[in-house]
Design a protein around this motif. Structure first.
Motif, mmCIF file in Angstrom:
data_model
loop_
_atom_site.group_PDB
_atom_site.id
_atom_site.type_symbol
_atom_site.label_atom_id
_atom_site.label_comp_id
_atom_site.label_asym_id
_atom_site.label_seq_id
_atom_site.Cartn_x
_atom_site.Cartn_y
_atom_site.Cartn_z
ATOM 1 N N ASN A 10 0.807 -1.235 0.000
ATOM 2 C CA ASN A 10 0.000 0.000 0.000
ATOM 3 C C ASN A 10 0.835 1.276 0.000
ATOM 4 N N SER A 11 2.089 1.201 -0.372
ATOM 5 C CA SER A 11 2.928 2.389 -0.373
ATOM 6 C C SER A 11 2.581 3.360 -1.497
ATOM 7 N N TYR A 12 1.965 2.870 -2.565
ATOM 8 C CA TYR A 12 1.626 3.727 -3.697
ATOM 9 C C TYR A 12 0.215 4.309 -3.591
ATOM 10 N N ASN A 13 -0.530 3.950 -2.552
ATOM 11 C CA ASN A 13 -1.886 4.487 -2.402
ATOM 12 C C ASN A 13 -1.833 5.988 -2.218
ATOM 13 N N ILE A 14 -2.616 6.693 -3.036
ATOM 14 C CA ILE A 14 -2.688 8.151 -2.948
ATOM 15 C C ILE A 14 -4.042 8.562 -3.506
ATOM 16 N N VAL A 22 9.396 5.233 -4.110
ATOM 17 C CA VAL A 22 7.946 5.457 -4.114
ATOM 18 C C VAL A 22 7.648 6.949 -4.158
ATOM 19 N N ILE A 23 8.303 7.700 -3.294
ATOM 20 C CA ILE A 23 8.090 9.149 -3.248
ATOM 21 C C ILE A 23 8.482 9.776 -4.573
ATOM 22 N N GLN A 24 9.599 9.336 -5.137
ATOM 23 C CA GLN A 24 10.046 9.861 -6.428
ATOM 24 C C GLN A 24 9.040 9.525 -7.526
ATOM 25 N N LEU A 72 5.760 8.798 -7.238
ATOM 26 C CA LEU A 72 4.492 9.511 -7.047
ATOM 27 C C LEU A 72 4.626 11.000 -7.353
ATOM 28 N N ASN A 73 5.721 11.607 -6.915
ATOM 29 C CA ASN A 73 5.926 13.030 -7.215
ATOM 30 C C ASN A 73 6.089 13.263 -8.713
ATOM 31 N N ALA A 74 6.846 12.395 -9.378
ATOM 32 C CA ALA A 74 7.021 12.532 -10.831
ATOM 33 C C ALA A 74 5.692 12.345 -11.554
ATOM 34 N N TRP A 75 4.890 11.389 -11.093
ATOM 35 C CA TRP A 75 3.595 11.124 -11.728
ATOM 36 C C TRP A 75 2.628 12.286 -11.534
ATOM 37 N N LYS A 76 2.537 12.793 -10.306
ATOM 38 C CA LYS A 76 1.640 13.924 -10.030
ATOM 39 C C LYS A 76 2.084 15.173 -10.796
ATOM 40 N N THR A 77 3.397 15.382 -10.895
ATOM 41 C CA THR A 77 3.912 16.527 -11.655
ATOM 42 C C THR A 77 3.593 16.380 -13.133
ATOM 43 N N ALA A 78 3.757 15.176 -13.672
ATOM 44 C CA ALA A 78 3.445 14.935 -15.086
ATOM 45 C C ALA A 78 1.951 15.120 -15.354
ATOM 46 N N LEU A 79 1.118 14.696 -14.431
ATOM 47 C CA LEU A 79 -0.332 14.873 -14.589
ATOM 48 C C LEU A 79 -0.696 16.348 -14.668
ATOM 49 N N SER A 80 -0.152 17.140 -13.757
ATOM 50 C CA SER A 80 -0.492 18.563 -13.746
ATOM 51 C C SER A 80 0.122 19.308 -14.930
ATOM 52 N N ILE A 128 -6.861 11.675 -4.930
ATOM 53 C CA ILE A 128 -6.872 12.895 -5.743
ATOM 54 C C ILE A 128 -6.733 14.093 -4.809
ATOM 55 N N GLY A 129 -5.845 14.989 -5.150
ATOM 56 C CA GLY A 129 -5.598 16.178 -4.341
ATOM 57 C C GLY A 129 -4.510 16.007 -3.303
ATOM 58 N N ALA A 130 -4.099 14.774 -3.047
ATOM 59 C CA ALA A 130 -3.070 14.520 -2.028
ATOM 60 C C ALA A 130 -1.681 14.631 -2.654
ATOM 61 N N THR A 131 -0.710 14.907 -1.809
ATOM 62 C CA THR A 131 0.680 14.904 -2.255
ATOM 63 C C THR A 131 1.376 13.709 -1.622
ATOM 64 N N ALA A 132 2.449 13.290 -2.241
ATOM 65 C CA ALA A 132 3.191 12.126 -1.747
ATOM 66 C C ALA A 132 3.929 12.507 -0.471
ATOM 67 N N ALA A 133 3.587 11.807 0.603
ATOM 68 C CA ALA A 133 4.237 12.051 1.893
ATOM 69 C C ALA A 133 4.989 10.794 2.301
ATOM 70 N N ALA A 134 6.210 10.964 2.734
ATOM 71 C CA ALA A 134 7.055 9.820 3.084
ATOM 72 C C ALA A 134 6.710 9.303 4.476
ATOM 73 N N THR A 135 6.639 7.991 4.579
ATOM 74 C CA THR A 135 6.536 7.341 5.881
ATOM 75 C C THR A 135 7.779 6.490 6.057
ATOM 76 N N GLU A 136 7.933 5.907 7.211
ATOM 77 C CA GLU A 136 9.157 5.148 7.485
ATOM 78 C C GLU A 136 9.308 3.926 6.600
ATOM 79 N N GLU A 137 8.181 3.281 6.257
ATOM 80 C CA GLU A 137 8.305 2.067 5.447
ATOM 81 C C GLU A 137 8.380 2.352 3.940
#
Length: 143
Positions: A66-70, A86-88, A90-98, A72-81
């Motif tokens: 479930n690390s890729y669960n996000i 994953v963060i890279q 999700l951020n790249a995907w959200k940036t490409a979408l916008s 609509i409207g949320a930003t990728a936030a890092a957790t310990e696991e």
């Protein structure tokens, strides 16, 4: 009987018919451009949805946690696991979408028990539909 001006009247009627036809042609061209732009956005949404699915398949074990669960409207936030990948991703995907879609955003939902993944890409298609309604493209797959 004199027929002066009759040819002029025929020319005026022909010009009227021609101008109405050209206005109709211009309207069809505008509609075609609008529909092509909407199809372009749908193509971009499809490509971006499959892009994140490919990224998740490359990182399958982490994705099934479930690390890729996000949402609509949320930003990728890092957790310990979460891994930095994953963060890279999700951020790249959200940036490409916008960047590729007007008002572009997306969500990912993973069900680890069934390995089912649902990716939703949403964007504003005001130019394509004319109503300003948000369009969505949804992909259901398995990892």
């Amino acid at each position: 009987m004199r027929k002066n001006g009759f040819t002029l009247l025929e020319v005026l009627v022909a010009m009227l018919v021609l101008s109405i036809g050209l206005i109709g042609l211009a309207g069809m061209m505008a509609s075609t451009l609008r529909n092509n732009h909407s199809a372009y956005h749908r193509t971009q949404a499809t490509w971006l949805a499959y892009d994140i699915i490919d990224r998740m398949r490359a990182n399958r074990t982490v994705a099934l946690n479930n690390s890729y669960n996000i949402s609509i409207g949320a930003t990728a936030a890092a957790t310990e696991e979460d891994s930095p990948m994953v963060i890279q991703d999700l951020n790249a995907w959200k940036t490409a979408l916008s960047a590729a879609l007007p008002g572009g955003d997306g969500s990912i939902a993973v069900v680890p028990a069934t390995r089912a993944v649902t990716v939703v890409v949403q964007w504003n298609d005001a130019r394509g539909t004319g109503g300003g309604a948000a369009q969505q493209f949804r992909v259901d797959t398995q990892l």
